[in-house]
Scaffold this active site. Structure first.
Site, mmCIF file in Angstrom:
data_model
loop_
_atom_site.group_PDB
_atom_site.id
_atom_site.type_symbol
_atom_site.label_atom_id
_atom_site.label_comp_id
_atom_site.label_asym_id
_atom_site.label_seq_id
_atom_site.Cartn_x
_atom_site.Cartn_y
_atom_site.Cartn_z
ATOM 1 N N MET A 1 13.569 19.339 28.616
ATOM 2 C CA MET A 1 14.328 20.370 27.910
ATOM 3 C C MET A 1 15.828 20.097 27.988
ATOM 4 O O MET A 1 16.557 20.301 27.024
ATOM 5 C CB MET A 1 14.011 21.754 28.482
ATOM 6 C CG MET A 1 14.722 22.860 27.739
ATOM 7 S SD MET A 1 14.420 24.486 28.431
ATOM 8 C CE MET A 1 12.741 24.762 27.915
ATOM 9 N N CYS B 1 4.832 16.974 31.255
ATOM 10 C CA CYS B 1 3.553 16.268 31.323
ATOM 11 C C CYS B 1 3.259 15.808 32.747
ATOM 12 O O CYS B 1 2.119 15.826 33.197
ATOM 13 C CB CYS B 1 3.583 15.050 30.425
ATOM 14 S SG CYS B 1 3.686 15.456 28.699
ATOM 15 N N CYS C 1 19.041 28.169 19.869
ATOM 16 C CA CYS C 1 18.490 29.428 19.330
ATOM 17 C C CYS C 1 17.023 29.558 19.729
ATOM 18 O O CYS C 1 16.563 30.621 20.132
ATOM 19 C CB CYS C 1 18.543 29.461 17.808
ATOM 20 S SG CYS C 1 20.157 29.528 17.027
ATOM 21 N N GLY D 1 5.221 8.459 25.691
ATOM 22 C CA GLY D 1 4.075 8.837 24.863
ATOM 23 C C GLY D 1 4.438 9.235 23.446
ATOM 24 O O GLY D 1 3.667 8.990 22.514
ATOM 25 N N ARG E 1 0.827 -1.222 0.000
ATOM 26 C CA ARG E 1 0.000 0.000 0.000
ATOM 27 C C ARG E 1 0.853 1.260 0.000
ATOM 28 O O ARG E 1 0.429 2.305 -0.455
ATOM 29 C CB ARG E 1 -0.908 0.018 1.234
ATOM 30 C CG ARG E 1 -1.811 -1.171 1.393
ATOM 31 C CD ARG E 1 -2.878 -1.222 0.312
ATOM 32 N NE ARG E 1 -3.730 -2.375 0.508
ATOM 33 C CZ ARG E 1 -3.484 -3.599 0.042
ATOM 34 N NH1 ARG E 1 -2.383 -3.826 -0.666
ATOM 35 N NH2 ARG E 1 -4.316 -4.596 0.277
ATOM 36 N N ARG F 1 -1.403 6.607 27.145
ATOM 37 C CA ARG F 1 -0.700 7.166 25.979
ATOM 38 C C ARG F 1 0.218 6.160 25.296
ATOM 39 O O ARG F 1 0.428 6.238 24.092
ATOM 40 C CB ARG F 1 0.185 8.356 26.403
ATOM 41 C CG ARG F 1 -0.548 9.482 27.040
ATOM 42 C CD ARG F 1 0.396 10.515 27.628
ATOM 43 N NE ARG F 1 1.322 9.962 28.617
ATOM 44 C CZ ARG F 1 0.981 9.563 29.847
ATOM 45 N NH1 ARG F 1 -0.264 9.642 30.236
ATOM 46 N NH2 ARG F 1 1.873 9.066 30.682
ATOM 47 N N LYS G 1 10.638 -0.190 29.540
ATOM 48 C CA LYS G 1 9.886 0.234 28.355
ATOM 49 C C LYS G 1 10.559 -0.204 27.046
ATOM 50 O O LYS G 1 9.890 -0.693 26.134
ATOM 51 C CB LYS G 1 9.728 1.756 28.352
ATOM 52 C CG LYS G 1 8.822 2.267 29.445
ATOM 53 C CD LYS G 1 8.670 3.772 29.367
ATOM 54 C CE LYS G 1 7.682 4.231 30.448
ATOM 55 N NZ LYS G 1 7.430 5.683 30.369
ATOM 56 N N CYS H 1 19.133 26.408 15.664
ATOM 57 C CA CYS H 1 19.188 25.195 16.466
ATOM 58 C C CYS H 1 18.228 25.311 17.650
ATOM 59 O O CYS H 1 17.571 26.338 17.827
ATOM 60 C CB CYS H 1 20.623 24.946 16.941
ATOM 61 S SG CYS H 1 21.180 26.055 18.253
#
Ligand SMILES: [Zn+2]
Length: 257
Positions: free
Chosen positions: A132, A188, A175, A41, A14, A73, A86, A172
């Protein structure tokens, strides 16, 4: 670059008829080696879809274990998997669905010390971390090796994703986060998340990954910001900064289009 097997021709039938993929793209996917940082997630759906699409080698890094609060999730996992690593469970699910994909589960953290090992022989990095600091580490480590990466983030009903080119011609992540308007406000775990929102972000990252791997050009340095509740999508061009701590992008080199 060898041919596809008969089984692979049937499996990807497909997708092979889609002009954007085609036989050449499918062979490129088969020969690609992708690193996914995070098996939560974001990481679970993107790993399953990339394996399903025939990306030949997937290295997945995460040291976390499955908890009950992950199940809304992280849809590859079931109640009997709680407490398991995991990456190990995800690798089992992927192998069960497509045994021609080489999965390398790495129960570890991606950080400046492990980056060398995990980036070895990698074509593209997908961020699925919810951190982060991890994204800053990915940005730095991939820039020094000129590897592209695709970030993704989601909290509550909002999602973000962006692709960074190998040379950071379009700026980046360092930035980007110098711009207060693009800063994250929390994770989260702190603020909550609605399952399909993180799924949407993950699959946008997966599409960008497929596009890159088949040889398409990407919207580099554009932050996509989704309000999944209303369906609104905004684009923010990453401003490549002359004073950036990482890429030190001279403004004279960068002309916004
Ligand atoms: Zn920069």
């Amino acid at each position: 670059m060898g041919e596809l097997t008969d089984e692979q021709l049937r499996r990807y039938a497909r997708q092979l008829v889609v002009p954007q993929i085609d036989m050449e793209g499918q062979l490129r996917l088969r020969d690609a080696h992708v690193l996914i940082v995070g098996a939560g997630g974001l990481g679970v759906p993107m790993a399953q879809y990339l394996a399903g699409a025939g990306v030949g080698r997937l290295r997945i890094v995460d040291d976390d274990r499955i908890a009950l609060s992950n199940l809304p999730r992280q849809i590859a996992f079931s109640e009997t998997d709680i407490g398991e690593l995991k990456v190990e469970v995800l690798a089992q699910r992927i192998r069960a669905a497509n045994d021609s994909v080489l999965v390398e589960p790495c129960p570890a953290r991606f950080d400046p010390l492990t980056a060398e090992e995990f980036l070895c022989d990698i074509d593209l990095v997908l961020d699925a971390t919810d951190s982060m600091q991890a994204r800053l580490d990915i940005d730095r480590a991939t820039y020094s090796r000129r590897i592209p990466w695709i970030m993704g983030a989601a909290v509550q009903i909002a999602g973000q994703w962006s692709a960074f080119d190998p040379e950071r011609h379009h700026g980046c992540y360092h930035c980007l986060i110098a711009d207060p308007g693009a800063m994250e406000t929390g994770s989260c775990a702190e603020l909550g998340i609605v399952g399909p929102v993180v799924g949407l972000v993950s699959l946008h990252q997966a599409i960008l990954a497929l596009r890159y791997l088949v040889g398409d050009d990407l919207p580099w340095g554009r932050l996509h910001m989704l309000d999944a509740w209303s369906g609104g999508l905004q684009l923010l061009e990453v401003l490549a900064r002359e004073d950036c701590a990482l890429c030190r992008h001279g403004s004279s080199q960068h002309q916004p289009d």
